[in-house]
Motif scaffolding. Sequence first.
Motif, PDB file in Angstrom:
ATOM      1  N   TYR A   1       0.895  -1.158   0.000  1.00 26.02           N
ATOM      2  CA  TYR A   1       0.000   0.000   0.000  1.00 26.02           C
ATOM      3  C   TYR A   1       0.936   1.211   0.000  1.00 26.02           C
ATOM      4  O   TYR A   1       1.066   1.883  -1.008  1.00 26.02           O
ATOM      5  CB  TYR A   1      -0.943  -0.027   1.202  1.00 26.02           C
TER       6      TYR A   1
ATOM      7  N   GLU B   1      13.431  -2.743   1.703  1.00 28.99           N
ATOM      8  CA  GLU B   1      12.251  -3.234   2.413  1.00 28.99           C
ATOM      9  C   GLU B   1      11.763  -4.556   1.822  1.00 28.99           C
ATOM     10  O   GLU B   1      11.416  -5.493   2.554  1.00 28.99           O
ATOM     11  CB  GLU B   1      11.151  -2.161   2.379  1.00 28.99           C
TER      12      GLU B   1
ATOM     13  N   SER C   1      -3.651   7.225   5.105  1.00 29.46           N
ATOM     14  CA  SER C   1      -2.489   6.487   4.603  1.00 29.46           C
ATOM     15  C   SER C   1      -1.306   6.686   5.536  1.00 29.46           C
ATOM     16  O   SER C   1      -0.551   5.745   5.812  1.00 29.46           O
ATOM     17  CB  SER C   1      -2.135   6.949   3.194  1.00 29.46           C
TER      18      SER C   1
ATOM     19  N   THR D   1      -0.865   5.195  -3.550  1.00 32.97           N
ATOM     20  CA  THR D   1      -1.012   3.976  -2.739  1.00 32.97           C
ATOM     21  C   THR D   1      -2.042   3.014  -3.320  1.00 32.97           C
ATOM     22  O   THR D   1      -1.865   1.804  -3.252  1.00 32.97           O
ATOM     23  CB  THR D   1      -1.433   4.313  -1.293  1.00 32.97           C
TER      24      THR D   1
ATOM     25  N   LEU E   1       5.544   9.644   4.940  1.00 28.22           N
ATOM     26  CA  LEU E   1       5.288   8.721   6.043  1.00 28.22           C
ATOM     27  C   LEU E   1       6.577   8.391   6.809  1.00 28.22           C
ATOM     28  O   LEU E   1       6.634   8.485   8.038  1.00 28.22           O
ATOM     29  CB  LEU E   1       4.654   7.432   5.500  1.00 28.22           C
ATOM     30  N   ARG E   2       7.615   8.029   6.085  1.00 33.27           N
ATOM     31  CA  ARG E   2       8.867   7.654   6.753  1.00 33.27           C
ATOM     32  C   ARG E   2       9.479   8.863   7.466  1.00 33.27           C
ATOM     33  O   ARG E   2      10.075   8.739   8.533  1.00 33.27           O
ATOM     34  CB  ARG E   2       9.848   7.059   5.744  1.00 33.27           C
TER      35      ARG E   2
ATOM     36  N   PRO F   1       4.873  -0.004  10.190  1.00 35.67           N
ATOM     37  CA  PRO F   1       4.642  -1.457  10.133  1.00 35.67           C
ATOM     38  C   PRO F   1       5.546  -2.113   9.089  1.00 35.67           C
ATOM     39  O   PRO F   1       5.660  -1.607   7.970  1.00 35.67           O
ATOM     40  CB  PRO F   1       3.167  -1.568   9.725  1.00 35.67           C
TER      41      PRO F   1
ATOM     42  N   ILE G   1       7.612  -1.914   5.871  1.00 34.87           N
ATOM     43  CA  ILE G   1       8.156  -0.559   5.805  1.00 34.87           C
ATOM     44  C   ILE G   1       9.210  -0.419   6.901  1.00 34.87           C
ATOM     45  O   ILE G   1       8.955  -0.791   8.056  1.00 34.87           O
ATOM     46  CB  ILE G   1       7.044   0.485   5.989  1.00 34.87           C
ATOM     47  N   LEU G   2      10.362   0.094   6.544  1.00 34.89           N
ATOM     48  CA  LEU G   2      11.458   0.211   7.509  1.00 34.89           C
ATOM     49  C   LEU G   2      11.621   1.655   7.958  1.00 34.89           C
ATOM     50  O   LEU G   2      11.343   2.591   7.201  1.00 34.89           O
ATOM     51  CB  LEU G   2      12.762  -0.270   6.868  1.00 34.89           C
TER      52      LEU G   2
END
Lengths: 297, 297
Positions: free
Chosen positions: A109, A116, B46, B140, B255-256, B273, B276-277
Amino acid sequence: MTFMTGVSAFPITPASADGKVDTAALRTLLGRLLAAKVDSIGLLGSTGSYPYLTREERRRAIEVAVDATGGTTPLLVGVGALRTDDAVRLAQDAKAAGATAGLLAPVSYTPLNDDEVFEHFAAVARASQLPLCIYDNPGTTHFTFGPALVGRISHLAGVVAVKSPAPDAGAVATHLAELRCAVPAGFSVGFSVDLNAVEALLAGGDAWYSVAAGLFPQICMQIVQAVRDKDATEARRLNARLQPLWELFREFSSLRVVYAAADLLDICRAVPPRPILPLAEPARKKVATTIRNLGLS
Amino acid sequence: MTFMTGVSAFPITPASADGKVDTAALRTLLGRLLAAKVDSIGLLGSTGSYPYLTREERRRAIEVAVDATGGTTPLLVGVGALRTDDAVRLAQDAKAAGATAGLLAPVSYTPLNDDEVFEHFAAVARASQLPLCIYDNPGTTHFTFGPALVGRISHLAGVVAVKSPAPDAGAVATHLAELRCAVPAGFSVGFSVDLNAVEALLAGGDAWYSVAAGLFPQICMQIVQAVRDKDATEARRLNARLQPLWELFREFSSLRVVYAAADLLDICRAVPPRPILPLAEPARKKVATTIRNLGLS
């Protein structure tokens, strides 16, 4: 390992509107594949709508397939999930139920980067001990594998194969050569995208991961037999006959077409999981005409 | 309805490695948004990693947010899911828990067509009775809304807003005009993509659905205040100051970056999560330098 050569047939997973697998219908579909002696079965692939099914329903489908094959035909099982821990659990379930290998796609998503995806594969391979096939399906995952990343992942213990989308005839030899350079000797390099698969096999690809073979295994086995016999002319002739089917796949998507065809041929009554809709009547008529003209049954 | 104007702040959803929502950390984040008097909160967007959380955890997050806002601030909640029946249940949960509206994205694996997305929205709106915002996030979902489809969906009972990704300054006025022509009068047309949002607001967009505001609400509220005051110069000056943040978003994904920033500022200790790192050290250092230089806290 034999499951990584020849025809890997990807059936739909018939299920009710609320996502319960119809095990009787699934057995019917699997029976057709076993009767045609496909080289392997790709259960719960993208055509098998794996991301739309719960862990429990995926386990039920695997148990039916393990029982149906009786260990005679290698069984690949889609174990992809958005979360790494969920993919681990699904791979452990598949291993425990008796699957031969797992098909792992980098379902996303939030768009993922190479590191990753690498760590995702490493975690699933390590924690499940299930042999894994790299499931490269950018049309659904929206992740694009470069040869370098396939190479990195292919060297992980337990990763044994890659299923790559076949580019068209003009590009497939180069694509295959790039993958071969990146992966260890003996690693299986196979292809999806039915309409380009024959040229990929003729160029030296190890396996054809096929949507069409999930419903029409015999004609696909004939094509692979011609390739094995080094009869490129015959393989291309058989493939050219199927061109109207490939056109339907291109126009309406292979998944929607095989659902409609299974219904039209009275093989099973199933519709795709919502929000995916069954084909509307004009498209369904085109499918009916095409499968009748091709003599598919 | 006020929740469709001004700044809608989208926080991360802090959670443990196995996906349990850290309600204390979530309360901390929400407290910052309430203190800054954001116009609405976009929970489980998201940026809030909604597709990675179970139904139960999503319900827990909503309950915390409803309690924290105490009904003072409109609460939008992401209710998207791959399956239509799951999205219906999530929207019903959100409604029952007291959310103001739902954010519905056409989450996909099998690519969807316009009719499928329309029916998906119709089913969720009808079955949940939760007001819905069309969540257009092609980065996404990999689904692209044309103005015609937004228009079709906007006329469904219960659909009240669209969150559209803002194109760059040269294209935003045309894009907004196309959307306005397609939707009913009074329908809220708002924008995401922080780095383009100010121009979208100046062009007449109703709302800014903002990742940055989920962590740094004050500066975003100042920008919107300048727009409300019709002070385009000040809005653009404030936005230009944030350019280094927008560059980080572009390079590493918003996001990161906000996960790293929340950690660096000791606001909460959470990682995205898996798969995703968290950002690796060089990128994290860039984030640290940028937020320090900008005086963000």
